[in-house]
Motif scaffolding. Sequence first.
Motif, PDB file in Angstrom:
ATOM      1  N   LEU A   1       0.833  -1.197   0.000  1.00 48.05           N
ATOM      2  CA  LEU A   1       0.000   0.000   0.000  1.00 48.05           C
ATOM      3  C   LEU A   1       0.870   1.251   0.000  1.00 48.05           C
ATOM      4  N   THR A   2       0.322   2.333  -0.497  1.00 48.88           N
ATOM      5  CA  THR A   2       1.025   3.612  -0.507  1.00 48.88           C
ATOM      6  C   THR A   2       0.863   4.294   0.850  1.00 48.88           C
ATOM      7  N   ASP A   3       1.622   5.353   1.061  1.00 50.62           N
ATOM      8  CA  ASP A   3       1.480   6.120   2.299  1.00 50.62           C
ATOM      9  C   ASP A   3       0.070   6.678   2.438  1.00 50.62           C
ATOM     10  N   ASP A   4      -0.505   7.116   1.320  1.00 47.29           N
ATOM     11  CA  ASP A   4      -1.882   7.630   1.361  1.00 47.29           C
ATOM     12  C   ASP A   4      -2.860   6.535   1.775  1.00 47.29           C
ATOM     13  N   ASP A   5      -2.622   5.319   1.281  1.00 43.25           N
ATOM     14  CA  ASP A   5      -3.485   4.193   1.646  1.00 43.25           C
ATOM     15  C   ASP A   5      -3.403   3.921   3.144  1.00 43.25           C
ATOM     16  N   TYR A   6      -2.182   3.911   3.652  1.00 41.46           N
ATOM     17  CA  TYR A   6      -2.017   3.651   5.081  1.00 41.46           C
ATOM     18  C   TYR A   6      -2.628   4.779   5.911  1.00 41.46           C
ATOM     19  N   ASP A   7      -2.486   6.013   5.460  1.00 38.44           N
ATOM     20  CA  ASP A   7      -3.094   7.140   6.172  1.00 38.44           C
ATOM     21  C   ASP A   7      -4.608   6.981   6.232  1.00 38.44           C
ATOM     22  N   PHE A   8      -5.180   6.491   5.148  1.00 38.52           N
ATOM     23  CA  PHE A   8      -6.630   6.288   5.121  1.00 38.52           C
ATOM     24  C   PHE A   8      -7.026   5.199   6.125  1.00 38.52           C
ATOM     25  N   LEU A   9      -6.282   4.090   6.136  1.00 44.98           N
ATOM     26  CA  LEU A   9      -6.584   3.022   7.090  1.00 44.98           C
ATOM     27  C   LEU A   9      -6.495   3.535   8.523  1.00 44.98           C
ATOM     28  N   VAL A  10      -5.464   4.313   8.807  1.00 47.48           N
ATOM     29  CA  VAL A  10      -5.303   4.875  10.153  1.00 47.48           C
ATOM     30  C   VAL A  10      -6.496   5.747  10.516  1.00 47.48           C
ATOM     31  N   SER A  11      -6.952   6.559   9.573  1.00 49.00           N
ATOM     32  CA  SER A  11      -8.061   7.474   9.855  1.00 49.00           C
ATOM     33  C   SER A  11      -9.338   6.712  10.194  1.00 49.00           C
ATOM     34  N   VAL A  12      -9.578   5.599   9.497  1.00 48.47           N
ATOM     35  CA  VAL A  12     -10.781   4.805   9.774  1.00 48.47           C
ATOM     36  C   VAL A  12     -10.618   4.026  11.073  1.00 48.47           C
ATOM     37  N   LEU A  13      -9.468   3.397  11.270  1.00 47.64           N
ATOM     38  CA  LEU A  13      -9.247   2.628  12.488  1.00 47.64           C
ATOM     39  C   LEU A  13      -9.384   3.507  13.723  1.00 47.64           C
ATOM     40  N   ASP A  14      -8.981   4.757  13.624  1.00 50.04           N
ATOM     41  CA  ASP A  14      -9.088   5.677  14.758  1.00 50.04           C
ATOM     42  C   ASP A  14     -10.533   5.987  15.127  1.00 50.04           C
ATOM     43  N   ARG A  15     -11.457   5.743  14.205  1.00 50.44           N
ATOM     44  CA  ARG A  15     -12.867   6.042  14.483  1.00 50.44           C
ATOM     45  C   ARG A  15     -13.574   4.913  15.226  1.00 50.44           C
ATOM     46  N   PHE A  16     -12.956   3.744  15.296  1.00 49.34           N
ATOM     47  CA  PHE A  16     -13.559   2.642  16.036  1.00 49.34           C
ATOM     48  C   PHE A  16     -13.379   2.908  17.531  1.00 49.34           C
ATOM     49  N   LYS A  17     -14.459   3.096  18.241  1.00 51.59           N
ATOM     50  CA  LYS A  17     -14.399   3.559  19.620  1.00 51.59           C
ATOM     51  C   LYS A  17     -14.307   2.438  20.653  1.00 51.59           C
ATOM     52  N   ASN A  18     -14.494   1.196  20.234  1.00 53.17           N
ATOM     53  CA  ASN A  18     -14.403   0.084  21.177  1.00 53.17           C
ATOM     54  C   ASN A  18     -12.991   0.011  21.763  1.00 53.17           C
ATOM     55  N   ASP A  19     -12.897  -0.276  23.058  1.00 54.97           N
ATOM     56  CA  ASP A  19     -11.589  -0.340  23.715  1.00 54.97           C
ATOM     57  C   ASP A  19     -10.692  -1.421  23.113  1.00 54.97           C
ATOM     58  N   ASN A  20     -11.284  -2.420  22.492  1.00 52.77           N
ATOM     59  CA  ASN A  20     -10.510  -3.515  21.914  1.00 52.77           C
ATOM     60  C   ASN A  20     -10.219  -3.317  20.430  1.00 52.77           C
ATOM     61  N   ALA A  21     -10.616  -2.180  19.862  1.00 48.32           N
ATOM     62  CA  ALA A  21     -10.348  -1.920  18.452  1.00 48.32           C
ATOM     63  C   ALA A  21      -8.837  -1.803  18.221  1.00 48.32           C
ATOM     64  N   MET A  22      -8.406  -2.132  17.015  1.00 47.40           N
ATOM     65  CA  MET A  22      -6.981  -2.183  16.703  1.00 47.40           C
ATOM     66  C   MET A  22      -6.508  -0.911  16.017  1.00 47.40           C
ATOM     67  N   ASN A  23      -5.250  -0.570  16.255  1.00 48.38           N
ATOM     68  CA  ASN A  23      -4.598   0.452  15.438  1.00 48.38           C
ATOM     69  C   ASN A  23      -3.861  -0.258  14.303  1.00 48.38           C
ATOM     70  N   LEU A  24      -3.196   0.483  13.449  1.00 50.13           N
ATOM     71  CA  LEU A  24      -2.578  -0.103  12.261  1.00 50.13           C
ATOM     72  C   LEU A  24      -1.478  -1.099  12.621  1.00 50.13           C
ATOM     73  N   GLU A  25      -0.676  -0.777  13.628  1.00 48.53           N
ATOM     74  CA  GLU A  25       0.407  -1.686  14.025  1.00 48.53           C
ATOM     75  C   GLU A  25      -0.151  -3.001  14.560  1.00 48.53           C
ATOM     76  N   MET A  26      -1.158  -2.922  15.402  1.00 52.96           N
ATOM     77  CA  MET A  26      -1.758  -4.127  15.952  1.00 52.96           C
ATOM     78  C   MET A  26      -2.414  -4.960  14.847  1.00 52.96           C
TER      79      MET A  26
END
Length: 239
Positions: A9-34
């Motif tokens: 994936l490109t940097d833009d792709d990863y930035d998009f994934l990060v932006s969506v993952l950050d919106r998951f509010k559950n305490d067990n939701a994952m960030n990109l590294e996880m």
Amino acid sequence: MPRSAPTPLTDDDYDFLVSVLDRFKNDNAMNLEMLDGFFASLICSPKLIMPSQYMPEIWGGGEMAQEEAYESMEEAERFMTLLMAHWNHRAQTLQNDDVYLPLLLEDDRGIAKGNDWAKGFQRGMGFHQADWMELLDDEEHGGAMVAIFALAHEHDPDPEMRPYQEPIDETQREQLLVGLAAGAMRVYRYFEPHRLMAARVEDAATPHRRESPKIGRNAPCPCGSGRKYKQCCGKATLH
């Protein structure tokens, strides 16, 4: 001959994934590294795990992610497409025995710690735990998990679970991060025979698809006799 790995994936792709993952509010939701560690674990797993089984882990539970996580249906589709593209790239890298580099996030000081990656890998081990125990009990190959467990439990609430009583220094961390990459590759190779056997068992259990359409009992016999199938060639199979 090994196939070339899909384009990462490109940097833009990863930035998009990060932006969506950050919106998951559950305490067990994952960030990109996880997520990257989680995918590595599932790809290395001794048995195939379907997306319907593991996707809820990404957003922290429940069949569907929260509606507010996506601004549109197109955004949700892009998120899923990029997840699968990242999975395919990581899977092909391991399959080709290429150098595997964990995707690690850096803190404010520019330091990659690897804790979330290791935790994600451990979460993937929650599927088919009994099969993973075989590796952990293997004196020759179980060492592949040492760095992963060490970083997963570095800050464990239970002091007894922490691998080091003193903070990990820069040299130790660098060695452990190298161990993450090497460990993932060793685990993938260890479970390769298990995955092949599981695939064979699944293929054997899958009903064979009929190559020609089913002939009704009262339909004209395909031999051209003019009689009904049940009164002609079908007698051999109907009685």
